[in-house]
Design a protein around this motif. Sequence first.
Motif, PDB file in Angstrom:
ATOM      1  N   ARG A   1     -39.928 112.200 139.948  1.00 51.17           N
ATOM      2  CA  ARG A   1     -41.217 111.468 138.695  1.00 51.17           C
ATOM      3  C   ARG A   1     -40.310 110.692 137.413  1.00 51.17           C
ATOM      4  O   ARG A   1     -39.457 111.352 136.793  1.00 51.17           O
ATOM      5  CB  ARG A   1     -41.620 112.572 137.938  1.00 51.17           C
ATOM      6  N   HIS A   2     -40.646 109.613 137.075  1.00 46.17           N
ATOM      7  CA  HIS A   2     -40.440 109.350 136.379  1.00 46.17           C
ATOM      8  C   HIS A   2     -40.841 108.295 134.779  1.00 46.17           C
ATOM      9  O   HIS A   2     -41.907 107.779 135.655  1.00 46.17           O
ATOM     10  CB  HIS A   2     -39.072 107.755 136.679  1.00 46.17           C
ATOM     11  N   TYR A   3     -40.609 109.002 133.725  1.00 40.74           N
ATOM     12  CA  TYR A   3     -41.753 108.433 132.900  1.00 40.74           C
ATOM     13  C   TYR A   3     -40.479 108.321 131.477  1.00 40.74           C
ATOM     14  O   TYR A   3     -39.341 108.479 131.673  1.00 40.74           O
ATOM     15  CB  TYR A   3     -42.420 109.457 132.984  1.00 40.74           C
ATOM     16  N   PHE A   4     -40.799 107.746 130.301  1.00 42.49           N
ATOM     17  CA  PHE A   4     -40.430 107.632 129.091  1.00 42.49           C
ATOM     18  C   PHE A   4     -40.921 108.721 128.273  1.00 42.49           C
ATOM     19  O   PHE A   4     -42.298 108.914 128.327  1.00 42.49           O
ATOM     20  CB  PHE A   4     -40.442 106.771 128.479  1.00 42.49           C
ATOM     21  N   VAL A   5     -40.023 109.638 127.846  1.00 46.17           N
ATOM     22  CA  VAL A   5     -39.917 110.350 126.505  1.00 46.17           C
ATOM     23  C   VAL A   5     -40.391 109.267 124.436  1.00 46.17           C
ATOM     24  O   VAL A   5     -40.952 110.161 124.161  1.00 46.17           O
ATOM     25  CB  VAL A   5     -39.889 111.810 126.216  1.00 46.17           C
ATOM     26  N   GLY A   6     -40.166 108.440 125.217  1.00 48.89           N
ATOM     27  CA  GLY A   6     -39.981 107.585 123.333  1.00 48.89           C
ATOM     28  C   GLY A   6     -38.466 106.314 124.050  1.00 48.89           C
ATOM     29  O   GLY A   6     -38.543 106.306 124.890  1.00 48.89           O
ATOM     30  N   GLU A   7     -38.770 106.136 122.295  1.00 47.42           N
ATOM     31  CA  GLU A   7     -37.999 105.051 122.180  1.00 47.42           C
ATOM     32  C   GLU A   7     -37.003 105.512 121.056  1.00 47.42           C
ATOM     33  O   GLU A   7     -37.229 106.117 120.013  1.00 47.42           O
ATOM     34  CB  GLU A   7     -38.475 103.383 122.019  1.00 47.42           C
ATOM     35  N   SER A   8     -35.719 104.531 121.406  1.00 42.57           N
ATOM     36  CA  SER A   8     -34.877 104.691 120.129  1.00 42.57           C
ATOM     37  C   SER A   8     -34.964 103.485 119.086  1.00 42.57           C
ATOM     38  O   SER A   8     -36.068 103.074 119.225  1.00 42.57           O
ATOM     39  CB  SER A   8     -33.604 104.408 120.497  1.00 42.57           C
TER      40      SER A   8
ATOM     41  N   LYS B   1     -30.916 112.156 106.649  1.00 39.53           N
ATOM     42  CA  LYS B   1     -31.668 112.736 105.843  1.00 39.53           C
ATOM     43  C   LYS B   1     -32.374 113.833 105.358  1.00 39.53           C
ATOM     44  O   LYS B   1     -32.625 114.712 104.463  1.00 39.53           O
ATOM     45  CB  LYS B   1     -32.230 110.901 104.595  1.00 39.53           C
ATOM     46  N   THR B   2     -32.681 114.032 106.552  1.00 37.41           N
ATOM     47  CA  THR B   2     -33.720 115.245 106.966  1.00 37.41           C
ATOM     48  C   THR B   2     -33.537 115.819 108.401  1.00 37.41           C
ATOM     49  O   THR B   2     -32.932 115.016 108.830  1.00 37.41           O
ATOM     50  CB  THR B   2     -35.304 115.277 106.646  1.00 37.41           C
ATOM     51  N   PRO B   3     -33.768 117.014 108.212  1.00 35.21           N
ATOM     52  CA  PRO B   3     -33.977 116.912 109.798  1.00 35.21           C
ATOM     53  C   PRO B   3     -35.040 116.088 110.810  1.00 35.21           C
ATOM     54  O   PRO B   3     -35.789 116.122 110.576  1.00 35.21           O
ATOM     55  CB  PRO B   3     -33.916 118.003 110.371  1.00 35.21           C
ATOM     56  N   HIS B   4     -34.704 116.216 111.962  1.00 37.31           N
ATOM     57  CA  HIS B   4     -35.091 115.642 112.874  1.00 37.31           C
ATOM     58  C   HIS B   4     -36.218 113.880 112.584  1.00 37.31           C
ATOM     59  O   HIS B   4     -37.465 113.523 112.710  1.00 37.31           O
ATOM     60  CB  HIS B   4     -36.756 116.197 113.892  1.00 37.31           C
ATOM     61  N   SER B   5     -35.185 113.772 111.470  1.00 39.72           N
ATOM     62  CA  SER B   5     -35.520 112.302 110.795  1.00 39.72           C
ATOM     63  C   SER B   5     -35.469 110.829 111.995  1.00 39.72           C
ATOM     64  O   SER B   5     -35.769 109.516 112.043  1.00 39.72           O
ATOM     65  CB  SER B   5     -34.133 111.753 109.986  1.00 39.72           C
ATOM     66  N   GLU B   6     -34.931 111.286 112.977  1.00 45.43           N
ATOM     67  CA  GLU B   6     -34.655 110.230 113.805  1.00 45.43           C
ATOM     68  C   GLU B   6     -35.351 110.220 115.393  1.00 45.43           C
ATOM     69  O   GLU B   6     -35.531 111.698 115.613  1.00 45.43           O
ATOM     70  CB  GLU B   6     -33.094 110.417 114.546  1.00 45.43           C
ATOM     71  N   PRO B   7     -36.324 108.661 115.688  1.00 42.79           N
ATOM     72  CA  PRO B   7     -36.639 108.547 116.805  1.00 42.79           C
ATOM     73  C   PRO B   7     -36.372 109.281 118.449  1.00 42.79           C
ATOM     74  O   PRO B   7     -37.199 110.201 119.237  1.00 42.79           O
ATOM     75  CB  PRO B   7     -36.816 106.999 117.167  1.00 42.79           C
ATOM     76  N   GLU B   8     -34.648 109.427 118.470  1.00 43.40           N
ATOM     77  CA  GLU B   8     -33.632 110.459 118.989  1.00 43.40           C
ATOM     78  C   GLU B   8     -34.355 111.592 119.179  1.00 43.40           C
ATOM     79  O   GLU B   8     -34.677 112.573 120.446  1.00 43.40           O
ATOM     80  CB  GLU B   8     -32.697 109.620 120.008  1.00 43.40           C
ATOM     81  N   THR B   9     -34.020 111.989 118.520  1.00 42.07           N
ATOM     82  CA  THR B   9     -34.247 113.517 118.085  1.00 42.07           C
ATOM     83  C   THR B   9     -35.409 113.774 117.894  1.00 42.07           C
ATOM     84  O   THR B   9     -36.114 114.598 118.699  1.00 42.07           O
ATOM     85  CB  THR B   9     -33.830 113.943 116.440  1.00 42.07           C
ATOM     86  N   LYS B  10     -36.630 113.386 118.000  1.00 43.19           N
ATOM     87  CA  LYS B  10     -37.948 113.327 117.620  1.00 43.19           C
ATOM     88  C   LYS B  10     -38.334 113.246 119.019  1.00 43.19           C
ATOM     89  O   LYS B  10     -39.743 114.555 119.490  1.00 43.19           O
ATOM     90  CB  LYS B  10     -38.872 112.592 116.393  1.00 43.19           C
ATOM     91  N   ALA B  11     -38.226 112.435 119.963  1.00 42.93           N
ATOM     92  CA  ALA B  11     -37.913 112.429 121.342  1.00 42.93           C
ATOM     93  C   ALA B  11     -37.874 113.759 121.993  1.00 42.93           C
ATOM     94  O   ALA B  11     -39.054 113.841 122.801  1.00 42.93           O
ATOM     95  CB  ALA B  11     -37.746 111.118 121.666  1.00 42.93           C
ATOM     96  N   LEU B  12     -36.981 113.821 121.932  1.00 43.79           N
ATOM     97  CA  LEU B  12     -36.475 115.692 123.039  1.00 43.79           C
ATOM     98  C   LEU B  12     -36.788 117.099 122.252  1.00 43.79           C
ATOM     99  O   LEU B  12     -37.507 117.403 122.855  1.00 43.79           O
ATOM    100  CB  LEU B  12     -34.780 115.568 122.175  1.00 43.79           C
ATOM    101  N   VAL B  13     -37.328 116.906 120.707  1.00 42.48           N
ATOM    102  CA  VAL B  13     -38.674 117.731 120.125  1.00 42.48           C
ATOM    103  C   VAL B  13     -39.528 117.450 120.908  1.00 42.48           C
ATOM    104  O   VAL B  13     -40.112 118.700 121.996  1.00 42.48           O
ATOM    105  CB  VAL B  13     -38.366 117.708 118.510  1.00 42.48           C
ATOM    106  N   LYS B  14     -40.047 116.491 121.031  1.00 39.56           N
ATOM    107  CA  LYS B  14     -41.836 116.182 121.140  1.00 39.56           C
ATOM    108  C   LYS B  14     -40.973 116.554 123.233  1.00 39.56           C
ATOM    109  O   LYS B  14     -42.730 117.592 123.310  1.00 39.56           O
ATOM    110  CB  LYS B  14     -42.051 114.964 121.611  1.00 39.56           C
ATOM    111  N   LEU B  15     -41.007 116.070 124.163  1.00 41.05           N
ATOM    112  CA  LEU B  15     -40.327 116.388 125.046  1.00 41.05           C
ATOM    113  C   LEU B  15     -40.275 118.039 125.581  1.00 41.05           C
ATOM    114  O   LEU B  15     -41.419 118.889 126.409  1.00 41.05           O
ATOM    115  CB  LEU B  15     -39.427 115.799 126.138  1.00 41.05           C
ATOM    116  N   CYS B  16     -39.227 119.265 124.574  1.00 42.07           N
ATOM    117  CA  CYS B  16     -39.134 120.486 124.458  1.00 42.07           C
ATOM    118  C   CYS B  16     -41.055 120.651 124.618  1.00 42.07           C
ATOM    119  O   CYS B  16     -40.787 122.244 125.043  1.00 42.07           O
ATOM    120  CB  CYS B  16     -38.712 121.010 123.973  1.00 42.07           C
TER     121      CYS B  16
END
Length: 293
Positions: free
Chosen positions: A28-35, A175-190
């Motif tokens: 199963r392949h999908y995308f969890v976000g974008e850089s 500048k803040t924790p989870h400021s980056e889309p890549e970090t957010k994507a992994l948090v969302k996945l979790c």
Amino acid sequence: MINYNTLPDYAARKVIINELCKCFKSIRHYFVGESICKREIDVLQIGNTKNTVLFCGGFHGMEYLTVLALLKYAEECALALKNEDEPLSNALKIRGVTIVPCVNPDGVEIAINGSCAALNFKELVEKVCTNTKYWQANAAGVDINHNFDAGWCELRQKEIELGINGPSPTRFGGKTPHSEPETKALVKLCGSINFERAIAFHSQGREIYFSYGEHTPRLCSVLAQRFADVSGYKAAQPEDIATGGGFKDWVIDKLHKPALTVEIGLGKNPLPLSDFENEYKIVRKILTEATLL
Ligand SMILES: [Zn+2]
């Protein structure tokens, strides 16, 4: 036959993932976000998707052998299911795998293809970095593995003491924790999958880091010891600047789930592609243990 003897930039990954999905209907392949440069972040799931082990790689630009290792392991899992190869196929039916081969697509792209790969951030990259071969951060110069909300303030303080105050090829936590889309994507996945444990892959050192603070589950050291036994890697405590802000730290601290960091390979980053085959032979033992145990 899928070719893993290639630098896994965005285009090469697309070819491998397309090939995998064509060969194995079970993936199963999908995308969890974008850089930040709008490159898609892939997720591959094999086996039982309701309960999984989470494997993530490519957090850091020049650590792209981790990307190849996870893609190859995805193939191994899919093949085991197809051929009913025990014990892996049985295990996957009970608890599958969720694989994010490349958390930081822009960083890997910059390390492999140079500053042009940073698109709108080309100038920023060129300003802070003389040799993009050693790039670790995302395109905005934020180190994704310093950007997670676990001891972030303390880590930021240590960065400042080291003179890291802004975008940098490595170790700037943002500048803040989870400021980056890549970090957010992994948090969302979790938040969207059910996973029992997470293993983050980096390079290099053939080491396993397994603790972060008081919430470290007991299983972490059990897994680390087991991984060390099968691979010859060393279970270790991280250095000061390598603690906090990381994905493993956040999973332990905020989700209270077992999480480990595995540093694959030995030598100097970026590890040469010619190391891959031999290193994979070792790291697949860890991946398999993490899936079976
Ligand atoms: Zn790393």
